[in-house]
Enzyme design. Structure first.
Site, PDB file in Angstrom:
ATOM      1  N   HIS A 108       0.830  -1.213   0.000  1.00 12.08           N
ATOM      2  CA  HIS A 108       0.000   0.000   0.000  1.00 12.08           C
ATOM      3  C   HIS A 108       0.862   1.260   0.000  1.00 12.08           C
ATOM      4  O   HIS A 108       1.870   1.304   0.707  1.00 12.08           O
ATOM      5  CB  HIS A 108      -0.833   0.084   1.275  1.00 12.08           C
ATOM      6  CG  HIS A 108      -2.019  -0.814   1.334  1.00 12.08           C
ATOM      7  ND1 HIS A 108      -1.915  -2.169   1.460  1.00 12.08           N
ATOM      8  CD2 HIS A 108      -3.347  -0.534   1.307  1.00 12.08           C
ATOM      9  CE1 HIS A 108      -3.132  -2.692   1.517  1.00 12.08           C
ATOM     10  NE2 HIS A 108      -4.029  -1.728   1.427  1.00 12.08           N
ATOM     11  N   ASN A 139       7.977  -3.791   2.810  1.00  9.85           N
ATOM     12  CA  ASN A 139       6.560  -3.565   3.069  1.00  9.85           C
ATOM     13  C   ASN A 139       6.190  -3.865   4.516  1.00  9.85           C
ATOM     14  O   ASN A 139       5.509  -3.079   5.168  1.00  9.85           O
ATOM     15  CB  ASN A 139       5.731  -4.448   2.128  1.00  9.85           C
ATOM     16  CG  ASN A 139       4.246  -4.353   2.394  1.00  9.85           C
ATOM     17  OD1 ASN A 139       3.720  -3.273   2.646  1.00  9.85           O
ATOM     18  ND2 ASN A 139       3.563  -5.492   2.351  1.00  9.85           N
ATOM     19  N   GLU A 232      13.279  14.865  -5.280  1.00  8.61           N
ATOM     20  CA  GLU A 232      12.887  15.612  -6.485  1.00  8.61           C
ATOM     21  C   GLU A 232      13.857  15.339  -7.628  1.00  8.61           C
ATOM     22  O   GLU A 232      13.452  15.176  -8.784  1.00  8.61           O
ATOM     23  CB  GLU A 232      12.811  17.112  -6.185  1.00  8.61           C
ATOM     24  CG  GLU A 232      11.617  17.470  -5.292  1.00  8.61           C
ATOM     25  CD  GLU A 232      11.456  18.964  -5.078  1.00  8.61           C
ATOM     26  OE1 GLU A 232      12.445  19.722  -5.246  1.00  8.61           O
ATOM     27  OE2 GLU A 232      10.325  19.387  -4.735  1.00  8.61           O
ATOM     28  N   ASP A 238       8.085  17.905  -8.462  1.00 10.02           N
ATOM     29  CA  ASP A 238       8.297  19.078  -7.601  1.00 10.02           C
ATOM     30  C   ASP A 238       7.289  19.018  -6.456  1.00 10.02           C
ATOM     31  O   ASP A 238       6.105  19.298  -6.652  1.00 10.02           O
ATOM     32  CB  ASP A 238       8.116  20.373  -8.410  1.00 10.02           C
ATOM     33  CG  ASP A 238       8.313  21.620  -7.550  1.00 10.02           C
ATOM     34  OD1 ASP A 238       8.727  21.492  -6.376  1.00 10.02           O
ATOM     35  OD2 ASP A 238       8.037  22.728  -8.065  1.00 10.02           O
ATOM     36  N   PHE A 239       7.781  18.639  -5.272  1.00 11.21           N
ATOM     37  CA  PHE A 239       6.902  18.552  -4.111  1.00 11.21           C
ATOM     38  C   PHE A 239       6.801  19.911  -3.430  1.00 11.21           C
ATOM     39  O   PHE A 239       7.663  20.767  -3.593  1.00 11.21           O
ATOM     40  CB  PHE A 239       7.436  17.492  -3.130  1.00 11.21           C
ATOM     41  CG  PHE A 239       7.433  16.115  -3.741  1.00 11.21           C
ATOM     42  CD1 PHE A 239       6.275  15.350  -3.756  1.00 11.21           C
ATOM     43  CD2 PHE A 239       8.574  15.606  -4.345  1.00 11.21           C
ATOM     44  CE1 PHE A 239       6.262  14.088  -4.346  1.00 11.21           C
ATOM     45  CE2 PHE A 239       8.569  14.343  -4.933  1.00 11.21           C
ATOM     46  CZ  PHE A 239       7.406  13.592  -4.940  1.00 11.21           C
ATOM     47  N   GLN A 248       9.974  26.794   0.852  1.00 13.95           N
ATOM     48  CA  GLN A 248      10.079  25.509   0.155  1.00 13.95           C
ATOM     49  C   GLN A 248      11.558  25.105   0.003  1.00 13.95           C
ATOM     50  O   GLN A 248      11.942  23.972   0.309  1.00 13.95           O
ATOM     51  CB  GLN A 248       9.416  25.609  -1.219  1.00 13.95           C
ATOM     52  CG  GLN A 248       9.350  24.302  -1.962  1.00 13.95           C
ATOM     53  CD  GLN A 248       8.716  24.464  -3.353  1.00 13.95           C
ATOM     54  OE1 GLN A 248       8.976  23.663  -4.233  1.00 13.95           O
ATOM     55  NE2 GLN A 248       7.920  25.483  -3.558  1.00 13.95           N
ATOM     56  N   GLU A 252      13.131  21.835   1.863  1.00  8.59           N
ATOM     57  CA  GLU A 252      13.500  20.730   0.980  1.00  8.59           C
ATOM     58  C   GLU A 252      14.982  20.389   1.052  1.00  8.59           C
ATOM     59  O   GLU A 252      15.405  19.341   0.576  1.00  8.59           O
ATOM     60  CB  GLU A 252      13.113  21.068  -0.465  1.00  8.59           C
ATOM     61  CG  GLU A 252      11.600  21.098  -0.635  1.00  8.59           C
ATOM     62  CD  GLU A 252      11.154  21.348  -2.064  1.00  8.59           C
ATOM     63  OE1 GLU A 252      12.007  21.725  -2.899  1.00  8.59           O
ATOM     64  OE2 GLU A 252       9.959  21.170  -2.332  1.00  8.59           O
TER      65      GLU A 252
HETATM   66 MN    MN Z   1       2.326  -1.969   3.361  1.00  6.11          MN
HETATM   67 MN    MN Z   2       9.505  21.423  -4.403  1.00  3.88          MN
END
Ligand code: MN
Ligand code: MN
Length: 365
Positions: A108, A139, A232, A238-239, A248, A252
């Site tokens: 997930h 996981n 990134e 681009d977060f 930002q 970052e």
């Molecule tokens: Mn999981």
């Molecule tokens: Mn960014």
């Protein structure tokens, strides 16, 4: 009231209700994904509770974004309702059975437990567009422990915005799903409150990790702390693009120091515990200290150190330590002599030189 007015009223009401829900993309849409079928490798999907950019070529998402708050976490059981994402065109579908026999878990991105307030909302996390082929150890251990830690932060007065995804290519499953080389996660932690975008400052805690997708992964997620900038440059996304440029850039460029220096202590809430690395069959959780010691927390909240093997990387959960709670000795008096029943059931008296002299057990009855 005219029908048209009624409709407008309903629209306004439903808009204001949905306005109270947190938009998972309030901090930005990292790849400018759009619900445009012609961009099949960056196709925006909006589900109840999360959004994602789907990549048809990979057979998985580029990233999944969600908001997490205390009320999202409830008592609903895992539905295990793995199913194709039928909001996608039929020839894009990945079926749960497509992963079968691959050696990779259906991992997930938004965790089942992050949507456990009701069965209906839990079911949505089992759509295959929310899955990535993850090495079982990643996981079930490392990735999960960070999920647990995030919920721990949220249970203690925080809310979080999370982006998770995988990148890289180690081969394909049935020529349908790309096996990623790495999985990343970016968690923006805020104290509970409103106007979240405006509250983001240089003091905001951002946890970014980039984990290898193979069985050599350490179970300690802090090993994989990195910067958003690194993620990134690896992914090309681009977060936090809605956050002002200067804030930002600052957020970052730095690794989460709270995780690294203090083992994850949360100063705001005074939490002493790092996330547990193991849970034994009695449900006791073992924590790894900043200096490598292994402990559990006693009922009074004290750290009780145990052998390091209880915090080890072993696949099998450790056996709980044997309880050493000797029964209080029973004393039977017979004449001048006191017979004492020992913790293992033996019966003895103590002679003039202080030695235990074992006798027939019947003398202790
Ligand atoms: Mn999981
Ligand atoms: Mn960014």
């Amino acid at each position: 009231m005219k029908p048209s007015l009624l409709i407008i009223l309903i629209l306004v009401l439903s808009w204001s209700v949905s306005g109270q829900l947190n938009d998972p993309l309030v901090l930005g849409n990292p790849s400018n994904a759009a619900s445009d079928l012609s961009q099949s490798n960056n196709y925006l999907v909006t589900h109840n509770g999360y959004e994602l950019s789907y990549n048809k070529e990979r057979g998985a998402a580029n990233w999944v974004a969600w908001h997490l708050q205390k009320s999202d976490i409830g008592k609903a059981e895992r539905t295990d309702a793995f199913a194709p994402d039928t909001t996608l065109p039929t020839d894009w579908w990945i079926k749960p059975s497509d992963y079968t026999g691959s050696g990779y878990d259906r991992g997930h991105m938004i965790p089942s437990k992050d949507r456990s307030s009701s069965e209906d909302i839990n079911r949505v996390t089992f759509l295959m567009s929310n899955m990535q082929p993850q090495a079982p150890k990643l996981n079930e251990k490392t990735w999960k422990y960070l999920e647990d830690y995030t919920r721990e932060l949220v249970s203690k007065g925080n809310e979080a915005y999370v982006y998770a995804g995988c990148y890289g290519n180690k081969g394909r499953i049935k020529d349908k799903v790309t096996i990623p080389s790495n999985c990343f996660k970016i968690i923006v932690v805020l104290p509970e409150g409103d106007d979240d975008l405006k509250r983001i400052s240089v003091l905001t805690r951002v946890i970014a990790v980039d984990m290898p997708n193979d069985e050599s992964v350490s179970i300690r997620w802090r090993t994989y702390l990195t910067t958003v900038d690194e993620i990134e440059s690896k992914t090309g996304f681009d977060f936090l693009s809605n956050v002002s440029n200067s804030i930002q850039a600052y957020l970052e460029s730095k690794k989460d120091s709270e995780s690294a220096e203090t083992g994850g202590n949360d100063r705001q809430t005074g939490d002493k515990g790092a996330p547990s690395v193991n849970t034994d069959s009695n449900g006791r959780k073992y924590y790894l200290g900043a200096k490598g010691g292994c402990y559990y927390l006693t009922a009074s909240g004290k750290k009780s150190y145990v052998d390091k093997k209880y915090c080890s990387d072993e696949e099998a959960p450790p056996e709980p330590p044997k309880k050493i709670e000797p029964e209080p000795p029973t004393i039977t008096e017979s004449g001048d002599r006191k017979y004492i029943r020992g913790p293992k059931g033996g019966c003895y008296y103590i002679n003039g030189s202080g030695k235990k002299i074992y006798v027939d057990k019947s003398l202790c009855n």
